[in-house]
Design a protein around this motif. Structure first.
Motif, short mmCIF file in Angstrom:
data_model
loop_
_atom_site.label_atom_id
_atom_site.label_comp_id
_atom_site.label_asym_id
_atom_site.label_seq_id
_atom_site.Cartn_x
_atom_site.Cartn_y
_atom_site.Cartn_z
N PHE A 134 -9.91 -2.41 2.09
CA PHE A 134 -9.70 -3.40 3.15
C PHE A 134 -8.41 -4.19 2.92
CE2 PHE A 134 -14.55 -3.38 3.18
CZ PHE A 134 -14.62 -2.54 4.27
N THR A 135 -8.15 -4.60 1.68
CA THR A 135 -7.01 -5.49 1.45
C THR A 135 -5.66 -4.79 1.64
OG1 THR A 135 -7.09 -5.07 -0.93
CG2 THR A 135 -8.26 -7.00 -0.13
N VAL A 136 -5.61 -3.48 1.36
CA VAL A 136 -4.34 -2.78 1.58
C VAL A 136 -4.04 -2.76 3.08
CG1 VAL A 136 -5.27 -0.41 1.76
CG2 VAL A 136 -3.01 -0.78 0.80
N GLY A 137 -5.11 -2.75 3.90
CA GLY A 137 -4.92 -2.85 5.35
C GLY A 137 -4.37 -4.20 5.74
N VAL A 176 2.05 4.36 5.36
CA VAL A 176 1.74 5.40 4.37
C VAL A 176 2.47 5.08 3.05
CG1 VAL A 176 2.09 7.83 3.77
CG2 VAL A 176 1.28 7.22 6.05
N LEU A 177 3.74 4.68 3.16
CA LEU A 177 4.53 4.35 1.96
C LEU A 177 3.94 3.13 1.25
CD1 LEU A 177 8.14 4.83 3.36
CD2 LEU A 177 6.85 6.41 1.92
N LEU A 178 3.52 2.15 2.04
CA LEU A 178 2.98 0.91 1.45
C LEU A 178 1.64 1.17 0.75
CD1 LEU A 178 3.25 -2.62 2.69
CD2 LEU A 178 0.95 -1.84 2.30
N TYR A 194 1.99 -0.74 -2.77
CA TYR A 194 0.83 -1.58 -3.10
C TYR A 194 0.15 -1.11 -4.39
CZ TYR A 194 -3.79 -3.76 -2.67
OH TYR A 194 -4.95 -4.45 -2.93
N PRO A 195 -0.18 0.19 -4.53
CA PRO A 195 -0.87 0.61 -5.77
C PRO A 195 -0.06 0.34 -7.03
CG PRO A 195 -0.98 2.35 -4.13
CD PRO A 195 -0.05 1.32 -3.59
N LEU A 196 1.28 0.49 -6.92
CA LEU A 196 2.12 0.28 -8.10
C LEU A 196 2.01 -1.17 -8.58
CD1 LEU A 196 4.34 1.52 -9.97
CD2 LEU A 196 6.01 0.57 -8.39
N PHE A 197 2.22 -2.12 -7.67
CA PHE A 197 2.17 -3.52 -8.08
C PHE A 197 0.74 -3.94 -8.43
CE2 PHE A 197 2.41 -8.18 -7.45
CZ PHE A 197 3.40 -8.45 -8.37
N MET A 219 12.81 -1.96 -3.73
CA MET A 219 12.15 -0.66 -3.61
C MET A 219 11.61 -0.46 -2.19
SD MET A 219 8.86 0.77 -5.68
CE MET A 219 7.71 -0.16 -4.67
N VAL A 220 10.92 -1.48 -1.67
CA VAL A 220 10.35 -1.38 -0.32
C VAL A 220 11.48 -1.23 0.71
CG1 VAL A 220 9.06 -2.64 1.45
CG2 VAL A 220 8.23 -2.61 -0.89
#
Lengths: 59, 429
Positions: free
Chosen positions: B104-107, B131-133, B138-141, B385-386
């Motif tokens: 949910f939070t990535v959304g 898709v990139l985020l 997001y997963p990296l940070f 990066m983003v």
């Protein structure tokens, strides 16, 4: 200008990381961390300025 | 405890719904359906991509990870879990709940740039950028902060307090989303007509302030649930801390909103509804960092500062830096998020037993510096990066809609129909 800004952002971050690794003493570590953050601030400022100049020149 | 956490997680989508409504209300009427559908599509894509790929790179504390040694210290930088949820056990363990929460939070993080790109960001580009985020940024940070990565280990490895602390995602969700919004704004540029060639700034007000203010109300239960579930899963807060977390969240938002009311009343003679809504949101964002680390009185103070910062940042960005951010997402999510993260280091009550941290044995010494290192990472690594990823995407396929589409409106141009067809005045009427 934008390229310089985007160069300064990671450069400032590397200074911060280096300070954490290289300086165990709190004072010197804090000084270099804040120097790195200041460099990031300059980089961010350059990016904003570059975006504004690009918009004005495209008008 | 875990069943309570499950119930809280089920409430988190309310925060996403509130944000989607706010985004829509701040945009133009001719792009309302487009904004709502983009929000729905972004949430759907973020959930799928995160579950299939993102979580494998985020992992959880103690999972297999990619590491390298620098300066005699092992740097845990990326999880090494199997992709496509292979071998993942769906049960009531904290790992499962953490994954569910973050679906949910990535959304929520993906919704933030949609506000900034309102009325000019193609839906196709929104989806690819999401898709990139959800799959990488997001997963990296989140791995670095919540997955046992190097930021979480700043306390044990470098004696910096308890390491970088972010209970409810002020950095991982909000600041990351806000900085993504900044990158999108740099790439898209302002809406046509916002900064006329003859000088000055054209006001393009949001088309429905009721959506915005209703979204602000709807978002509260979702936000309290998000902060509570995050504090329980990522910080180890016991269930007895939920009342404190709910109080600090609401008090911070209230103080921030009132600060915005006061500031706009002083500046313009009357309170400004859109800036007050931004103030309310800014207080919620700041509360995500501090929710279980401060007293209620300190939460009010943090909220007051957040409200002043957000209203000032909106004006500086729009007037002095000529950045067109229709919903004020950068000020709300990036600026208030970073302020909240700093506040954790300024009000370190972790030692006093207010927060239940049992991490590290180094007390609060260096906690402020740990928070600064986390913020420096967001600005110095995540933002470039983003921006780089989205710049590349823009080179392949322009993210901004054509001039005709912007003039016609995103609803008609991309969806073939408007959000309010009954409002159209026809020639024969």
């Amino acid at each position: 200008m934008k390229l310089a800004g985007f160069f300064l952002l990671p450069a400032g971050w590397l200074i911060v990381i280096s300070a954490v690794v290289l300086f165990p003493q709190t004072a010197s570590r804090a000084i270099f961390v804040f120097a790195g953050v200041s460099m990031e601030g300059i980089g961010l400022g350059l990016c904003f300025r570059a975006a504004r100049v690009a918009r004005e020149s495209s008008e | 405890m875990l069943s309570t956490c499950s119930l809280l997680i089920v409430l988190v989508p309310l925060a996403a719904v509130g944000l989607a409504l706010i985004n829509t209300g701040f945009g133009r009427a001719r792009g309302a359906a487009h904004a709502m559908l983009s929000s729905l599509a972004a949430m759907a894509i973020a959930a799928i991509v995160y579950a299939l790929v993102g979580f494998s790179w985020e992992g959880f504390p103690g999972c297999p990870a990619h590491q390298f040694v620098l300066g005699g210290t092992s740097w845990n930088w990326l999880a090494n879990e199997p992709f496509l949820m292979r071998g993942f056990e769906w049960n009531d363990s904290p790992t499962t709940l953490a994954m569910l929460l973050q679906i949910f939070t990535v959304g929520i993080a993906a919704l933030i740039p949609i506000s900034t790109g309102a009325d000019r960001w193609r839906m196709r580009s929104t989806c690819i950028s999401t898709v990139l985020l959800a799959g990488w940024s997001y997963p990296l940070f989140a791995h670095w902060v919540w997955g046992g990565g190097w930021l979480a280990q700043l306390g044990s490895d470098f004696h910096l307090g308890h390491g970088f602390l972010d209970a409810g995602g002020a950095g991982t969700i909000q600041a990351l989303g806000g900085l993504s919004a900044l990158a999108i704004m740099w790439i898209l540029g302002p809406r046509r007509g916002k900064y006329p060639a003859e000088g000055g700034i054209a006001a393009i007000p949001g088309h429905n302030m009721v959506y915005v203010l209703f979204g602000c109300a709807l978002i509260v239960p979702g936000w309290i649930a998000l902060n509570s579930a995050g504090a329980m899963l990522f910080i180890g807060a016991p269930i007895s801390h939920i009342p404190l977390i709910a109080a600090t969240t609401l008090l911070s938002a209230s103080a921030s909103c009132l600060a915005a009311v006061a500031v706009t009343h002083i500046r313009f003679g009357k309170p400004d509804a859109s800036l007050c809504a931004n103030g309310w949101l800014g207080g919620l964002v700041a509360s995500s960092a501090i929710c279980c680390f401060v007293t209620p009185l300190e939460a009010i103070l943090v909220g007051l500062v957040a409200g002043i910062l957000v209203t000032a940042a909106v004006e500086v960005l729009e007037v002095h830096l000529a950045m067109d951010d229709p919903g004020g997402a950068i000020s709300v999510h990036a600026v208030a998020g970073i302020w909240g993260l700093l506040a954790v280091g300024i009000f370190p009550h972790i030692r006093d037993g207010i927060a239940p941290l049992q991490l590290g044995a180094f007390g609060n010494s260096g906690q402020f510096l740990a928070q600064v290192v986390g913020i420096a990472t967001l600005l110095g690594f995540i933002l470039p990066m983003v921006y780089g990823l989205n710049w590349l995407l823009n080179r392949i396929d322009s993210q901004r809609v054509e001039r005709r589409g912007e003039r016609q409106g995103m609803d008609l141009y991309e969806l073939g129909g408007g959000a309010y067809p009954e409002f159209v005045i026809r020639g024969d009427e």
